[in-house]
Design an enzyme around this catalytic site. Structure first.
Site, PDB file in Angstrom:
ATOM      1  N   TYR A  12       0.806  -1.217   0.000  1.00 51.53           N
ATOM      2  CA  TYR A  12       0.000   0.000   0.000  1.00 51.53           C
ATOM      3  C   TYR A  12       0.845   1.277   0.000  1.00 51.53           C
ATOM      4  O   TYR A  12       0.399   2.307  -0.476  1.00 51.53           O
ATOM      5  CB  TYR A  12      -0.939   0.011   1.209  1.00 51.53           C
ATOM      6  CG  TYR A  12      -2.134  -0.880   1.028  1.00 51.53           C
ATOM      7  CD1 TYR A  12      -3.270  -0.425   0.360  1.00 51.53           C
ATOM      8  CD2 TYR A  12      -2.128  -2.190   1.483  1.00 51.53           C
ATOM      9  CE1 TYR A  12      -4.367  -1.252   0.170  1.00 51.53           C
ATOM     10  CE2 TYR A  12      -3.229  -3.030   1.298  1.00 51.53           C
ATOM     11  CZ  TYR A  12      -4.343  -2.545   0.639  1.00 51.53           C
ATOM     12  OH  TYR A  12      -5.429  -3.362   0.441  1.00 51.53           O
ATOM     13  N   ASP A  32       9.969  -6.839  -4.433  1.00 51.40           N
ATOM     14  CA  ASP A  32       9.057  -7.516  -3.505  1.00 51.40           C
ATOM     15  C   ASP A  32       9.472  -8.973  -3.422  1.00 51.40           C
ATOM     16  O   ASP A  32       9.871  -9.568  -4.423  1.00 51.40           O
ATOM     17  CB  ASP A  32       7.601  -7.394  -3.970  1.00 51.40           C
ATOM     18  CG  ASP A  32       6.640  -7.570  -2.803  1.00 51.40           C
ATOM     19  OD1 ASP A  32       6.058  -6.570  -2.336  1.00 51.40           O
ATOM     20  OD2 ASP A  32       6.492  -8.721  -2.326  1.00 51.40           O
ATOM     21  N   THR A 119       6.438   1.633   9.795  1.00 49.72           N
ATOM     22  CA  THR A 119       6.195   2.106  11.163  1.00 49.72           C
ATOM     23  C   THR A 119       6.884   1.166  12.144  1.00 49.72           C
ATOM     24  O   THR A 119       6.709  -0.055  12.065  1.00 49.72           O
ATOM     25  CB  THR A 119       4.677   2.119  11.436  1.00 49.72           C
ATOM     26  OG1 THR A 119       4.056   2.898  10.418  1.00 49.72           O
ATOM     27  CG2 THR A 119       4.367   2.698  12.797  1.00 49.72           C
ATOM     28  N   LYS A 204       4.996   9.389  14.461  1.00 45.71           N
ATOM     29  CA  LYS A 204       4.058   8.533  13.736  1.00 45.71           C
ATOM     30  C   LYS A 204       3.178   7.729  14.695  1.00 45.71           C
ATOM     31  O   LYS A 204       1.956   7.628  14.526  1.00 45.71           O
ATOM     32  CB  LYS A 204       4.854   7.599  12.820  1.00 45.71           C
ATOM     33  CG  LYS A 204       4.100   6.417  12.290  1.00 45.71           C
ATOM     34  CD  LYS A 204       3.049   6.822  11.279  1.00 45.71           C
ATOM     35  CE  LYS A 204       2.063   5.707  11.052  1.00 45.71           C
ATOM     36  NZ  LYS A 204       1.856   5.355   9.699  1.00 45.71           N
ATOM     37  N   GLY A 255      -9.980  -1.396  13.051  1.00 49.47           N
ATOM     38  CA  GLY A 255      -9.190  -2.306  12.224  1.00 49.47           C
ATOM     39  C   GLY A 255      -8.121  -1.566  11.443  1.00 49.47           C
ATOM     40  O   GLY A 255      -7.791  -0.413  11.732  1.00 49.47           O
ATOM     41  N   CYS A 258      -2.743  -0.136  11.093  1.00 48.12           N
ATOM     42  CA  CYS A 258      -1.994   0.887  11.832  1.00 48.12           C
ATOM     43  C   CYS A 258      -2.582   1.204  13.190  1.00 48.12           C
ATOM     44  O   CYS A 258      -1.909   1.080  14.209  1.00 48.12           O
ATOM     45  CB  CYS A 258      -1.954   2.176  11.017  1.00 48.12           C
ATOM     46  SG  CYS A 258      -1.204   1.912   9.422  1.00 48.12           S
ATOM     47  N   ARG A 322      -7.487  -6.240   6.691  1.00 48.44           N
ATOM     48  CA  ARG A 322      -6.519  -6.498   7.762  1.00 48.44           C
ATOM     49  C   ARG A 322      -7.045  -6.002   9.101  1.00 48.44           C
ATOM     50  O   ARG A 322      -7.482  -4.869   9.214  1.00 48.44           O
ATOM     51  CB  ARG A 322      -5.172  -5.845   7.430  1.00 48.44           C
ATOM     52  CG  ARG A 322      -4.394  -6.666   6.408  1.00 48.44           C
ATOM     53  CD  ARG A 322      -3.132  -5.994   6.015  1.00 48.44           C
ATOM     54  NE  ARG A 322      -3.375  -4.761   5.271  1.00 48.44           N
ATOM     55  CZ  ARG A 322      -2.407  -3.950   4.888  1.00 48.44           C
ATOM     56  NH1 ARG A 322      -1.166  -4.207   5.186  1.00 48.44           N
ATOM     57  NH2 ARG A 322      -2.696  -2.867   4.192  1.00 48.44           N
TER      58      ARG A 322
HETATM   59  N1  SAJ Z   1     -12.530   4.284  13.136  1.00 52.64           N
HETATM   60  C1  SAJ Z   1     -13.548   4.408  14.054  1.00 52.64           C
HETATM   61  N2  SAJ Z   1     -13.956   5.661  14.409  1.00 52.64           N
HETATM   62  C2  SAJ Z   1     -13.387   6.772  13.867  1.00 52.64           C
HETATM   63  C3  SAJ Z   1     -12.358   6.637  12.926  1.00 52.64           C
HETATM   64  C4  SAJ Z   1     -11.943   5.383  12.581  1.00 52.64           C
HETATM   65  O1  SAJ Z   1     -14.080   3.423  14.574  1.00 52.64           O
HETATM   66  O2  SAJ Z   1     -13.816   7.871  14.232  1.00 52.64           O
HETATM   67  C5  SAJ Z   1     -12.038   2.965  12.760  1.00 52.64           C
HETATM   68  C6  SAJ Z   1     -12.171   2.680  11.263  1.00 52.64           C
HETATM   69  O3  SAJ Z   1     -13.414   2.202  10.929  1.00 52.64           O
HETATM   70  C7  SAJ Z   1     -11.083   1.656  11.077  1.00 52.64           C
HETATM   71  C8  SAJ Z   1     -10.008   2.102  12.050  1.00 52.64           C
HETATM   72  O4  SAJ Z   1     -10.655   2.922  12.994  1.00 52.64           O
HETATM   73  O5  SAJ Z   1     -11.531   0.371  11.439  1.00 52.64           O
HETATM   74  C9  SAJ Z   1      -8.851   2.847  11.434  1.00 52.64           C
HETATM   75  O6  SAJ Z   1      -9.303   3.704  10.395  1.00 52.64           O
HETATM   76  P1  SAJ Z   1      -8.697   5.149  10.105  1.00 52.64           P
HETATM   77  O7  SAJ Z   1      -9.381   5.711   8.928  1.00 52.64           O
HETATM   78  O8  SAJ Z   1      -8.727   5.933  11.340  1.00 52.64           O
HETATM   79  O9  SAJ Z   1      -7.181   4.846   9.866  1.00 52.64           O
HETATM   80  P2  SAJ Z   1      -6.305   4.079   8.770  1.00 52.64           P
HETATM   81  O10 SAJ Z   1      -5.693   2.893   9.447  1.00 52.64           O
HETATM   82  O11 SAJ Z   1      -7.052   3.837   7.522  1.00 52.64           O
HETATM   83  O12 SAJ Z   1      -5.187   5.176   8.511  1.00 52.64           O
HETATM   84  C10 SAJ Z   1      -4.490   5.721   9.595  1.00 52.64           C
HETATM   85  C11 SAJ Z   1      -4.324   7.215   9.372  1.00 52.64           C
HETATM   86  N3  SAJ Z   1      -3.858   7.848  10.585  1.00 52.64           N
HETATM   87  C12 SAJ Z   1      -4.448   8.942  11.081  1.00 52.64           C
HETATM   88  O13 SAJ Z   1      -5.433   9.443  10.585  1.00 52.64           O
HETATM   89  C13 SAJ Z   1      -3.804   9.525  12.316  1.00 52.64           C
HETATM   90  C14 SAJ Z   1      -3.345   7.457   8.260  1.00 52.64           C
HETATM   91  O14 SAJ Z   1      -3.037   8.827   8.134  1.00 52.64           O
HETATM   92  C15 SAJ Z   1      -2.055   6.703   8.530  1.00 52.64           C
HETATM   93  O15 SAJ Z   1      -1.162   6.830   7.461  1.00 52.64           O
HETATM   94  C16 SAJ Z   1      -2.376   5.247   8.650  1.00 52.64           C
HETATM   95  O16 SAJ Z   1      -3.266   5.073   9.742  1.00 52.64           O
HETATM   96  C17 SAJ Z   1      -1.083   4.518   8.892  1.00 52.64           C
HETATM   97  O17 SAJ Z   1      -0.540   3.972   7.927  1.00 52.64           O
HETATM   98  O18 SAJ Z   1      -0.562   4.605  10.008  1.00 52.64           O
END
Ligand code: SAJ
Length: 419
Positions: A12, A32, A119, A204, A255, A258, A322
């Site tokens: 990704y 890869d 990370t 991070k 989920g 990260c 994931r």
């Molecule tokens: N989720 C909730 N409630 C919320 C926000 C998210 O339940 O208010 C859940 C989502 O449904 C999901 C999980 O949390 O299951 C994570 O989703 P996400 O959209 O918060 O995060 P990721 O994993 O898609 O991406 C995050 C991002 N980090 C931040 O916004 C601080 C992204 O910028 C990072 O690059 C990424 O993690 C990473 O690679 O670390």
């Protein structure tokens, strides 16, 4: 100045970054360990779903600046973007980083730059990465340069964030950070902020830990709101009208690769067993079981009850499963003898069979919405309802228009609350 860059890990983060660098005019060797991934990419195909990725990859391949292969070769710079999963003991599995670093050792040359994007727990760049690279006989910081530049892109929006996000770069020396800045500034329009490697690693982890703790707060508030029979989504929406409040959204669990992982990395070496970071992880990890309990309360026990699960991706509008809470929820529903139909607009590759929408809803007693893919909003509840045995919706994401579904005869639940 165009350089030759080896990007290790074509997932990704690595693949979009490799495409960007190739389009910028660098010669990019995408590496890869999986031959099938290399083969797919070499033909211009993609093995992951990401908006715009296919177009970017084809542009990169057409530019003749990107090749994919399984072996590392000598280059000016190396970018490591491999996974760092969580071990069962809730510590970082840095074996992929170790393997990638070891593969660089034989080709490492004086003047090279090595950037770690994966990370990692604080201290990994200066301790583990430098120690392995020093096996080349060269001295990190003087013979070659090393930096940590954590990826911060949001799956589903990677290309725009690769360009527009501010980027933190931590060097093991000031010269290392500068060299990494020169590499990224070709495509990064956000600000590039230089610091030391351990600070960058921790920045991070702090970002995602902030998010996890905030989601845990929302999930705890959701349980409280259920007790008072009030709508938590409305409460959060109204509270967030305050200029300095930004409560996140409750849901079926946290989920992705990260947010459920990074908080463990940050407390890996600390002793705080009762701290807010650990407790938040526990709250968010308990959500899938809470949802199953809720389902049982609303629908009764498993036998002769079919649940149509909508959305198994870890969040809306991506195909990625994931650490998806859907995995735990479906396993537990099946263990409790529910019949489970599964439908997702994006995910194809999943440990349980994904049905067509029709098969997933046929004779179902309820829809359990777990990932808020935008397509769900446009489905016609009348058409869906006709195929079902009982018309119930349990929306764990505040995704569907409750009025529309109620008008079509559905009993509509936002978590426990009946709307
Ligand atoms: N989720 C909730 N409630 C919320 C926000 C998210 O339940 O208010 C859940 C989502 O449904 C999901 C999980 O949390 O299951 C994570 O989703 P996400 O959209 O918060 O995060 P990721 O994993 O898609 O991406 C995050 C991002 N980090 C931040 O916004 C601080 C992204 O910028 C990072 O690059 C990424 O993690 C990473 O690679 O670390």
């Amino acid at each position: 100045m165009a350089e030759k860059i080896c990007v290790l890990g074509l997932g990704y983060v690595g693949l979009p970054t490799a495409c960007m660098l190739a389009i910028q005019g660098h010669t990019v060797i995408g590496v890869d360990v999986k031959p099938d991934v290399v083969q797919t990419i070499s033909k211009g195909g993609i093995h992951i779903e990401e908006a715009g990725l296919k177009t970017m990859l084809q542009a990169a391949i057409n530019s003749r600046n990107l090749v994919a292969q399984t072996d590392v070769e000598p280059a000016d710079a190396f970018i490591i973007a491999v996974p760092t999963p969580l071990t069962p003991e809730k510590t970082a599995d840095i074996s992929y980083v170790e393997r990638a670093a070891r593969s660089i050792v034989p080709v490492l040359a004086s003047g090279n730059l090595v950037i770690l994007e994966s990370t990692v727990p604080p201290g990994t760049t200066t301790e583990l990465l430098c120690r392995i690279l020093a096996e080349s006989g060269l001295d990190p910081g003087s013979d070659f340069l090393v930096a940590h530049s954590p990826e911060r892109v949001l799956p589903g929006n990677i290309f725009s964030e690769l360009v527009s996000n501010d980027r933190v770069i931590g060097g093991i020396t000031a010269e290392s950070a500068e060299a990494a800045r020169n590499l990224y500034k070709g495509f990064v329009e956000g600000e590039i902020l230089l610091t030391d490697a351990t600070t960058a690693e921790m920045v991070k982890l702090v970002e995602n830990t902030f998010r996890d703790v905030n989601i845990a707060l929302a999930n705890e508030l959701a349980m409280i709101a259920d007790k008072y029979n009030v709508n938590i989504f409305e409460i959060i929406d109204l509270a967030n009208r305050h200029a300095r409040v930004n409560v996140h959204q409750p849901g079926p669990g946290v989920g992705g690769h990260c947010i459920p992982i990074d908080p463990w990395f940050i407390i890996e070496k600390s002793q705080a067993s009762d701290g807010v970071i650990r407790r938040s992880r526990e709250i968010n990890d308990s959500r899938p079981m809470h949802i199953v309990t809720l389902v049982e309360k609303i629908l009764g026990t498993g036998e002769d009850t079919k649940i149509s699960v909508w959305g198994v991706a870890y969040k809306g509008n991506v195909d990625d499963t994931r650490e998806s809470p859907a995995v735990h929820i479906i396993n537990e529903l099946k263990r409790r003898d529910y019949t489970v139909g599964i439908f997702d607009f994006h995910t194809r590759d999943f440990e349980h069979e994904i049905d067509s929408l029709e098969r997933a809803v046929d004779d179902a007693d309820a829809i359990l919405l777990l990932a808020d893919h935008k397509e769900f909003k446009y489905l016609d509840p009348h058409v869906i309802g006709q195929r079902m045995r009982r018309r119930t919706v349990i929306d764990t994401r505040n995704c569907l228009d409750s009025n529309k579904w109620k008008e079509a005869g559905f009993e509509f639940h936002l978590f426990q609350r009946e709307m």
